[in-house]
Design a protein around this motif. Structure first.
Motif, mmCIF file in Angstrom:
data_model
loop_
_atom_site.group_PDB
_atom_site.id
_atom_site.type_symbol
_atom_site.label_atom_id
_atom_site.label_comp_id
_atom_site.label_asym_id
_atom_site.label_seq_id
_atom_site.Cartn_x
_atom_site.Cartn_y
_atom_site.Cartn_z
ATOM 1 N N LEU A 61 0.831 -1.200 0.000
ATOM 2 C CA LEU A 61 0.000 0.000 0.000
ATOM 3 C C LEU A 61 0.871 1.259 0.000
ATOM 4 O O LEU A 61 0.616 2.211 -0.736
ATOM 5 C CB LEU A 61 -0.891 -0.015 1.252
ATOM 6 N N GLY A 62 1.932 1.231 0.808
ATOM 7 C CA GLY A 62 2.851 2.374 0.857
ATOM 8 C C GLY A 62 3.517 2.598 -0.489
ATOM 9 O O GLY A 62 3.601 3.731 -0.972
ATOM 10 N N GLY A 63 3.941 1.517 -1.127
ATOM 11 C CA GLY A 63 4.568 1.623 -2.442
ATOM 12 C C GLY A 63 3.600 2.169 -3.472
ATOM 13 O O GLY A 63 3.941 3.028 -4.292
ATOM 14 N N ALA B 248 -0.017 13.391 1.977
ATOM 15 C CA ALA B 248 1.095 13.113 2.886
ATOM 16 C C ALA B 248 0.564 12.722 4.268
ATOM 17 O O ALA B 248 1.083 11.807 4.910
ATOM 18 C CB ALA B 248 2.007 14.330 2.992
ATOM 19 N N ALA B 249 -0.509 13.402 4.703
ATOM 20 C CA ALA B 249 -1.101 13.070 6.003
ATOM 21 C C ALA B 249 -1.660 11.654 5.967
ATOM 22 O O ALA B 249 -1.502 10.884 6.916
ATOM 23 C CB ALA B 249 -2.189 14.081 6.349
ATOM 24 N N LEU C 180 -1.272 5.981 7.543
ATOM 25 C CA LEU C 180 -1.096 4.576 7.190
ATOM 26 C C LEU C 180 0.102 3.990 7.911
ATOM 27 O O LEU C 180 0.067 2.876 8.415
ATOM 28 C CB LEU C 180 -0.901 4.423 5.682
ATOM 29 N N ARG C 181 1.194 4.797 7.965
ATOM 30 C CA ARG C 181 2.411 4.297 8.584
ATOM 31 C C ARG C 181 2.234 4.109 10.082
ATOM 32 O O ARG C 181 2.714 3.147 10.659
ATOM 33 C CB ARG C 181 3.568 5.243 8.293
ATOM 34 N N ASP D 112 1.284 0.426 14.894
ATOM 35 C CA ASP D 112 0.394 -0.002 15.972
ATOM 36 C C ASP D 112 0.178 -1.506 15.978
ATOM 37 O O ASP D 112 0.034 -2.113 17.022
ATOM 38 C CB ASP D 112 -0.981 0.686 15.828
ATOM 39 N N ARG D 113 0.127 -2.074 14.778
ATOM 40 C CA ARG D 113 -0.213 -3.494 14.712
ATOM 41 C C ARG D 113 0.801 -4.380 15.364
ATOM 42 O O ARG D 113 1.976 -4.184 15.198
ATOM 43 C CB ARG D 113 -0.328 -3.897 13.239
#
Lengths: 292, 279
Positions: free
Chosen positions: B207-209, B266-267, B272-273, B278-279
């Motif tokens: 997802l980040g990519g 960006a927010a 997401l990060r 947290d997980r």
């Protein structure tokens, strides 16, 4: 899992990238090299015959009949290398102390300021350059501001100068220098610095003998990442540069979109490619040597 | 830090640095609300006219689009935005699949050409945009391909695959292969192991990519500039053209909207990060 089965899976995973980069990356790069040795056609096309004067025009073995040697190209190449090196140096000087500062902040603030450094990376390049156009143009914020404060009596002439180009490049490249530097500074062994100071080293000595060597990989990484896109840049000089700030990227663009001399534009691109590959190879070799 | 005065000086310097990064963007935002149509420098009251002009609305004087006539038409701007979104969406999908597959191949398999592939994946990121742009231009023209959205999508994927690869590779490095080995030992096929064990763990990285690919594709100017046809102008290329013709208040409004969008994205990325941690 059987050996043959594993081979099949690997082939399946690698096939897309191999095909894609093979066809749409390696072939186009090879095409540039081929085109740089072709004869420019009369009306913008190419003729399929070997022609080395594209390089002769740039490096000086043109005979003066077929093609004329024009030293201006070497000058622009030199200027591009100089601007890129200057951009690296200024980014480094600006980012190093700030990266140090951010690494010493409490966790919450660290995250905030790291976010603030990366945020411009997500915002549009063209918008960030446009901002400097607004600030630097003669009737822009900086010029009018200085005149209003009585610091200048004539309009500022900063736009369309080399200063404006380097300033613009520094501005857009800062995140690329900051992040590798930060990574190196953040993992710095602080006990060693303390030890050096306790043992009587001055701050300068501690910096030069302990901090600098440890953060050198970050400096080198940041320098390469900033240098490479700077040397072939054409957007920054296009918007902020004018004739005195012209870089090799602008030349390439002109050859492709205005002059329509594709072989000559390709020859200039091959030179940019060569510079970039050389820098990368030296960097990787150094990295290996350090690691070994 | 042993020296409080030094720390204070460093703090002041650092805050100046951040002011240097953000002040230019704030200048645009400020100008975009300035009513003065002649001289942007002189504040002449607050207005939303430039924004109204963008969306084809009338300004206060009822003078339809006169000030905004510069944006040749709102249609062109919206068409450019639409093109950018189409390109970014297609590019993200393609480069995410290819980049992820490559990252998995290099992380989970040992083979002779691994080093070569690692180098190959870095090359498109490191090649200056202009070189890649003209390489693709010559390539497409030599093949007789019409420059269009398709050529832009093809061009973007060549370097965005590498960005996705880097992000996913970083994530995969932190995943213990033991879990996959266990699944394989218990009789799961390669495909099931991939789908049920590796991919769920890898999802945040993918997802980040994808997000990174989308943002870079939306913003790409140089490569697109060379391989966009007349009907396939994207937003950055359109704005580049406007700026080349001169500074106009409408550009401030467009630029402000773009800054706003990028802050939101960006927010989103940051959020997401943090969820990932947290997980």
């Amino acid at each position: 899992m059987s050996r043959r089965r594993e081979r099949a899976v690997l082939a399946l995973l690698l096939a897309p990238v191999t095909l894609y980069l093979g066809v749409f990356f390696l072939v186009p790069l090879a095409t540039i090299v081929v085109f740089s040795f072709l004869t420019p056609g009369l009306y913008g096309g190419v003729e399929w015959s070997f022609y080395h004067w594209n390089y002769g025009r740039i490096f000086g073995w043109a005979d003066g009949i077929t093609e004329v040697f024009e030293p201006v190209y070497l000058r622009i190449l030199g200027r591009s290398l100089g601007f890129a090196a200057l951009t690296v140096a200024i980014c480094l000087v600006l980012c190093y102390p700030v990266a140090f500062w951010v690494s010493r902040l409490p966790e919450r603030w660290r995250a905030l300021f790291l976010f603030l450094v990366t945020l411009p990376f997500f915002s549009s390049l063209i918008v960030r350059l446009y901002a400097w156009l607004l600030i630097l143009r003669p009737s822009g914020l900086l010029g009018e501001g200085l005149m209003a404060l009585g610091l200048r009596s004539t309009p500022l002439e900063l736009l369309y100068t080399p200063v404006a180009v380097v300033l613009g490049m520094v501005y857009v490249m800062i995140p690329f220098m900051f992040l590798p530097l930060f990574a190196a500074i953040d993992t710095l062994d602080r006990a060693q610095v303390e030890a050096a100071l306790d043992l009587g080293a001055t701050r300068t000595q501690a910096f030069l003998k302990v901090v600098l060597p440890q953060t050198l990989p970050g400096i080198a990484g940041g320098a390469v990442i900033v240098f490479i896109p700077s040397v072939g840049n054409f957007i920054v000089p296009d918007i902020l540069g004018g004739a005195r700030g012209l870089m090799v990227g602008n030349l390439v663009e002109q050859q492709f979109l205005a002059a329509r001399n594709w072989p000559f534009g390709s020859a200039l691109s091959v030179i940019i490619m060569t510079v970039v590959l050389t820098v990368l190879l030296v960097f990787v070799a150094r990295l290996r040597a350090r690691g070994a | 830090m042993r020296n409080p005065a030094g720390w204070l000086l460093l703090t002041a310097l650092s805050l100046l640095f951040f002011a240097f990064i953000y002040a230019p963007l704030l200048v645009i935002v400020g100008y975009s609300f300035n009513a003065n149509p002649v001289n942007m420098m002189v504040w002449d009251g607050f207005t939303l006219d430039w924004y109204r002009g963008l969306f084809g609305l009338r300004d206060r004087t009822g003078d339809a689009l006169s000030r905004a006539a510069y944006v040749e038409s709102t249609d062109q701007l919206l068409a450019a935005l639409r093109n950018s979104l189409i390109v970014a969406a297609c590019t993200t999908a393609i480069s995410t699949v290819i980049g992820t597959a490559t990252a998995i191949a290099l992380a989970r398999h040992r083979f002779r050409l691994r080093r070569l592939y690692e180098g190959l994946m870095l090359m498109p990121m490191m090649m200056p945009d202009i070189v890649l742009g003209i390489g693709l231009l010559i390539f497409f023209v030599s093949l007789g391909m019409q420059l269009s959205l398709l050529t832009i999508i093809i061009g973007h994927c060549t370097f965005l695959t590498s960005y996705v690869f880097i992000v996913v590779q970083a994530r995969i490095a932190g995943i213990d292969p033991a879990l996959e080995e266990a699944a394989a030992d218990l009789g799961a096929s390669e495909w099931v192991t991939l789908r049920k064990v590796l991919l769920p763990q890898l999802a945040p990285g993918i997802l980040g990519g994808a997000l990174l690919a989308f943002v870079i594709s939306m913003d790409d100017l140089v490569i697109t500039y060379f391989i966009a046809g007349t009907g396939s102008t994207t937003l950055p290329v359109f704005i580049f053209g406007m700026i080349r013709r001169g500074v106009k208040p409408e550009i401030n409004a467009i630029a402000t909207l773009i800054i706003l969008a990028s802050v939101l994205i960006a927010a989103l990325g940051l959020w997401l990060r943090s969820r990932r941690i947290d997980r």
